[in-house]
Design a protein around this motif. Structure first.
Motif, PDB file in Angstrom:
ATOM      1  N   GLY A 177       0.817  -1.212   0.000  1.00 44.82           N
ATOM      2  CA  GLY A 177       0.000   0.000   0.000  1.00 44.82           C
ATOM      3  C   GLY A 177       0.845   1.253   0.000  1.00 44.82           C
ATOM      4  N   LEU A 178       1.930   1.232   0.750  1.00 43.28           N
ATOM      5  CA  LEU A 178       2.820   2.390   0.790  1.00 43.28           C
ATOM      6  C   LEU A 178       3.515   2.590  -0.554  1.00 43.28           C
ATOM      7  N   VAL A 179       3.970   1.505  -1.173  1.00 40.72           N
ATOM      8  CA  VAL A 179       4.632   1.630  -2.474  1.00 40.72           C
ATOM      9  C   VAL A 179       3.639   2.095  -3.538  1.00 40.72           C
ATOM     10  N   ARG A 180       2.422   1.546  -3.517  1.00 37.65           N
ATOM     11  CA  ARG A 180       1.413   1.999  -4.488  1.00 37.65           C
ATOM     12  C   ARG A 180       1.125   3.480  -4.314  1.00 37.65           C
ATOM     13  N   ALA A 181       1.008   3.914  -3.067  1.00 37.53           N
ATOM     14  CA  ALA A 181       0.746   5.336  -2.814  1.00 37.53           C
ATOM     15  C   ALA A 181       1.914   6.198  -3.275  1.00 37.53           C
ATOM     16  N   ALA A 182       3.149   5.701  -3.102  1.00 35.17           N
ATOM     17  CA  ALA A 182       4.331   6.461  -3.513  1.00 35.17           C
ATOM     18  C   ALA A 182       4.426   6.592  -5.021  1.00 35.17           C
ATOM     19  N   ALA A 183       3.812   5.660  -5.753  1.00 41.60           N
ATOM     20  CA  ALA A 183       3.890   5.694  -7.206  1.00 41.60           C
ATOM     21  C   ALA A 183       3.208   6.934  -7.787  1.00 41.60           C
ATOM     22  N   ALA A 184       2.198   7.458  -7.087  1.00 44.44           N
ATOM     23  CA  ALA A 184       1.484   8.638  -7.604  1.00 44.44           C
ATOM     24  C   ALA A 184       2.381   9.867  -7.626  1.00 44.44           C
ATOM     25  N   PRO A 185       2.978  10.287  -6.495  1.00 45.49           N
ATOM     26  CA  PRO A 185       3.873  11.451  -6.569  1.00 45.49           C
ATOM     27  C   PRO A 185       5.145  11.165  -7.359  1.00 45.49           C
ATOM     28  N   ALA A 186       5.521   9.883  -7.466  1.00 49.02           N
ATOM     29  CA  ALA A 186       6.724   9.557  -8.244  1.00 49.02           C
ATOM     30  C   ALA A 186       6.545   9.927  -9.705  1.00 49.02           C
ATOM     31  N   GLY A 187       5.316   9.914 -10.186  1.00 45.54           N
ATOM     32  CA  GLY A 187       5.014  10.432 -11.519  1.00 45.54           C
ATOM     33  C   GLY A 187       5.768   9.762 -12.647  1.00 45.54           C
ATOM     34  N   GLY A 188       5.877   8.444 -12.628  1.00 44.42           N
ATOM     35  CA  GLY A 188       6.568   7.739 -13.693  1.00 44.42           C
ATOM     36  C   GLY A 188       8.036   7.494 -13.436  1.00 44.42           C
ATOM     37  N   ARG A 189       8.578   8.042 -12.361  1.00 43.10           N
ATOM     38  CA  ARG A 189       9.963   7.731 -12.009  1.00 43.10           C
ATOM     39  C   ARG A 189      10.074   6.253 -11.621  1.00 43.10           C
ATOM     40  N   GLU A 190      11.237   5.684 -11.830  1.00 41.29           N
ATOM     41  CA  GLU A 190      11.446   4.304 -11.427  1.00 41.29           C
ATOM     42  C   GLU A 190      11.401   4.202  -9.897  1.00 41.29           C
ATOM     43  N   LEU A 191      10.755   3.143  -9.420  1.00 43.63           N
ATOM     44  CA  LEU A 191      10.752   2.844  -7.999  1.00 43.63           C
ATOM     45  C   LEU A 191      11.596   1.603  -7.765  1.00 43.63           C
ATOM     46  N   LEU A 192      12.688   1.774  -7.030  1.00 41.39           N
ATOM     47  CA  LEU A 192      13.578   0.673  -6.697  1.00 41.39           C
ATOM     48  C   LEU A 192      13.397   0.372  -5.217  1.00 41.39           C
ATOM     49  N   LEU A 193      13.008  -0.850  -4.895  1.00 43.45           N
ATOM     50  CA  LEU A 193      12.668  -1.212  -3.524  1.00 43.45           C
ATOM     51  C   LEU A 193      13.734  -2.109  -2.928  1.00 43.45           C
ATOM     52  N   MET A 194      14.361  -1.648  -1.829  1.00 46.14           N
ATOM     53  CA  MET A 194      15.302  -2.498  -1.108  1.00 46.14           C
ATOM     54  C   MET A 194      14.510  -3.605  -0.423  1.00 46.14           C
ATOM     55  N   ALA A 195      14.775  -4.855  -0.809  1.00 42.79           N
ATOM     56  CA  ALA A 195      13.923  -5.953  -0.374  1.00 42.79           C
ATOM     57  C   ALA A 195      14.718  -7.232  -0.210  1.00 42.79           C
ATOM     58  N   THR A 196      14.076  -8.211   0.390  1.00 45.21           N
ATOM     59  CA  THR A 196      14.592  -9.567   0.467  1.00 45.21           C
ATOM     60  C   THR A 196      13.419 -10.522   0.319  1.00 45.21           C
ATOM     61  N   ASP A 197      13.660 -11.650  -0.304  1.00 37.67           N
ATOM     62  CA  ASP A 197      12.586 -12.603  -0.599  1.00 37.67           C
ATOM     63  C   ASP A 197      12.338 -13.523   0.593  1.00 37.67           C
ATOM     64  N   ASP A 198      12.101 -12.928   1.756  1.00 37.77           N
ATOM     65  CA  ASP A 198      11.807 -13.677   2.977  1.00 37.77           C
ATOM     66  C   ASP A 198      10.886 -12.818   3.824  1.00 37.77           C
ATOM     67  N   PRO A 199       9.592 -13.124   3.854  1.00 37.36           N
ATOM     68  CA  PRO A 199       8.635 -12.263   4.560  1.00 37.36           C
ATOM     69  C   PRO A 199       8.829 -12.217   6.065  1.00 37.36           C
ATOM     70  N   GLN A 200       9.675 -13.108   6.617  1.00 38.13           N
ATOM     71  CA  GLN A 200       9.950 -13.060   8.055  1.00 38.13           C
ATOM     72  C   GLN A 200      10.894 -11.923   8.413  1.00 38.13           C
ATOM     73  N   VAL A 201      11.643 -11.427   7.441  1.00 35.39           N
ATOM     74  CA  VAL A 201      12.688 -10.439   7.695  1.00 35.39           C
ATOM     75  C   VAL A 201      12.096  -9.057   7.958  1.00 35.39           C
ATOM     76  N   THR A 202      12.663  -8.368   8.949  1.00 32.51           N
ATOM     77  CA  THR A 202      12.387  -6.948   9.153  1.00 32.51           C
ATOM     78  C   THR A 202      13.721  -6.215   9.088  1.00 32.51           C
ATOM     79  N   GLY A 203      13.670  -4.956   8.688  1.00 35.40           N
ATOM     80  CA  GLY A 203      14.910  -4.202   8.589  1.00 35.40           C
ATOM     81  C   GLY A 203      14.861  -3.214   7.446  1.00 35.40           C
ATOM     82  N   PRO A 204      16.010  -2.646   7.079  1.00 38.50           N
ATOM     83  CA  PRO A 204      16.037  -1.675   5.981  1.00 38.50           C
ATOM     84  C   PRO A 204      15.634  -2.275   4.643  1.00 38.50           C
ATOM     85  N   ASP A 205      15.862  -3.592   4.476  1.00 39.78           N
ATOM     86  CA  ASP A 205      15.402  -4.304   3.280  1.00 39.78           C
ATOM     87  C   ASP A 205      14.124  -5.037   3.659  1.00 39.78           C
ATOM     88  N   VAL A 206      12.995  -4.655   3.073  1.00 40.20           N
ATOM     89  CA  VAL A 206      11.719  -5.215   3.513  1.00 40.20           C
ATOM     90  C   VAL A 206      11.619  -6.689   3.144  1.00 40.20           C
TER      91      VAL A 206
END
Length: 386
Positions: free
Chosen positions: A261-290
């Protein structure tokens, strides 16, 4: 396919140093990930003509702050260190453009101890009712609005082609700082994940919507954590082991929904800019990489940035697995600050072969001459077979 190579940099690496931008361009990178909003840090500045240590005492916005745009409880602080400049991001951006470098805005959203101390009710709260002041909870509407205003202000004021979003979700129990004295308790990865579970009022409400009893969940988390701390009884390998797989999945669904929801909301003011998300493919993880399920994440992300620090085998396995699970491009984030930096060029080639479309090197301002030479060698890897 041509590969884009980039390096991270801080504004204080550039502002006040007329040679900095050309020095970064000399690494052979085409892109710089430049800090627009960042947490507290103590950093060396080995190349700057006027200082060697920057002590950033609190999280700050490095772009021009316009007071009338901040209407909620949370308002970013300006920096008070380094070279005086009310628009350090804009000044650094202009220098990078003058050197022919593409710059993307690096925005840390929910990591701010100074704001967490001012508004403890908006922070992550564990099962014992304890607040983590460095961790704003993204399920809180005020935090959501604060994060979106950060994004909006950067996009309204600066012509950047991309935003790299860090700490777009929850930070957990692990946090380096304040002379940490938590390792001796020897909590397992599962125990730390249990202590990272947020049960603030907003998260309790969100979990209840997914059928979870927050009070019962808190009791079970405390029992599992205390079992490790006081009796040496392992909580399990995962949240599913400790809490039951259905409850763990409900927690992951809650987190994934808030982050998306936060990323979708950020896409509106981003106005077509690329959105690069710091992430990890493990939903148990918390931290700077979601921690999210990359295969099912429901938000308009242009690339996932995966942290490829630590053992090379694990980094390569992570990139290969992610590339096989999603069509969203993978950006490999490599550090030259660890021992073994001479292997970075070979690792970069392996990660490209494993599915990475872009690479970012951490960090152009912090590295020694030998470490930056590793970046220069890695940036020569220009393409891969498709």
């Amino acid at each position: 396919m041509k590969i884009r190579h980039g390096a991270f940099a801080y504004t204080w690496d550039l502002v006040g140093d007329p040679a900095a931008a050309e020095r970064i361009a000399g690494l052979g990178v085409s892109t710089v990930t430049l800090q627009a909003a960042y947490h507290s840090v103590r950093a060396t500045t080995p190349w700057h003509p006027h200082h060697r240590i920057v002590q950033a005492d609190h999280a700050a916005a490095y772009f021009r702050l316009r007071p009338d745009r901040w209407r909620g409880r949370l308002k970013p602080y300006p920096p008070s260190w380094g070279v005086p400049d009310e628009d350090r991001f804009g000044t650094a951006l202009a220098a990078l453009a003058g050197a022919g470098l593409r710059a993307e805005a690096w925005i840390v959203l929910t990591h701010s101890s100074v704001l967490g101390r001012e508004a403890p009710d908006l922070t992550v709260r564990n099962a014992y009712g304890e607040s983590y002041p460095y961790a704003l909870c993204p399920a809180q509407p005020a935090v959501h609005d604060y994060a979106l205003t950060l994004v909006s202000e950067v996009c309204e004021q600066y012509d950047v082609p991309a935003l790299m979003l860090e700490a777009c979700g929850w930070l957990g129990a692990e946090h380096a700082g304040h002379h940490e004295k938590t390792s001796g308790a020897h909590l397992s990865a599962c125990g730390r994940a249990l202590l990272s579970l947020c049960l603030c009022p907003a998260c309790r409400s969100g979990l209840a919507e997914r059928g979870l009893d927050a009070e019962e969940l808190a009791r079970d988390v405390r029992a599992a954590v205390d079992g490790e701390l006081q009796r040496g009884v392992p909580a399990g390998e995962s949240l599913g082991d400790a809490l039951g797989h259905e409850r763990a999945q409900a927690i992951y669904d809650h987190r994934g929904g808030v982050i998306a929801g936060l990323v979708r909301a950020a896409a509106a003011p981003a106005g077509g800019r690329e959105l690069l998300l710091m992430a990890t493919d493990d939903p148990q993880v918390t931290g700077p990489d979601v921690g999210i399920d990359l295969a099912s994440f429901d938000a308009p992300v242009d690339a996932y940035v995966l942290k490829c620090w630590g053992p090379e085998e694990a980094a390569l396995a992570q990139v290969k697995a992610a590339a096989s699970r999603t069509e969203v491009p993978i950006v490999a984030n490599l550090t030259v600050l660890e021992d073994g930096h001479a292997r970075i060029p070979a690792l970069a080639a392996d990660l490209i072969a494993g599915g990475a479309r872009q690479l970012r090197y951490y960090h152009a301002g912090l590295g020694s001459p030998a470490r930056l030479a590793s970046v220069r060698a890695a940036a020569r890897v220009k393409e891969r077979q498709c």
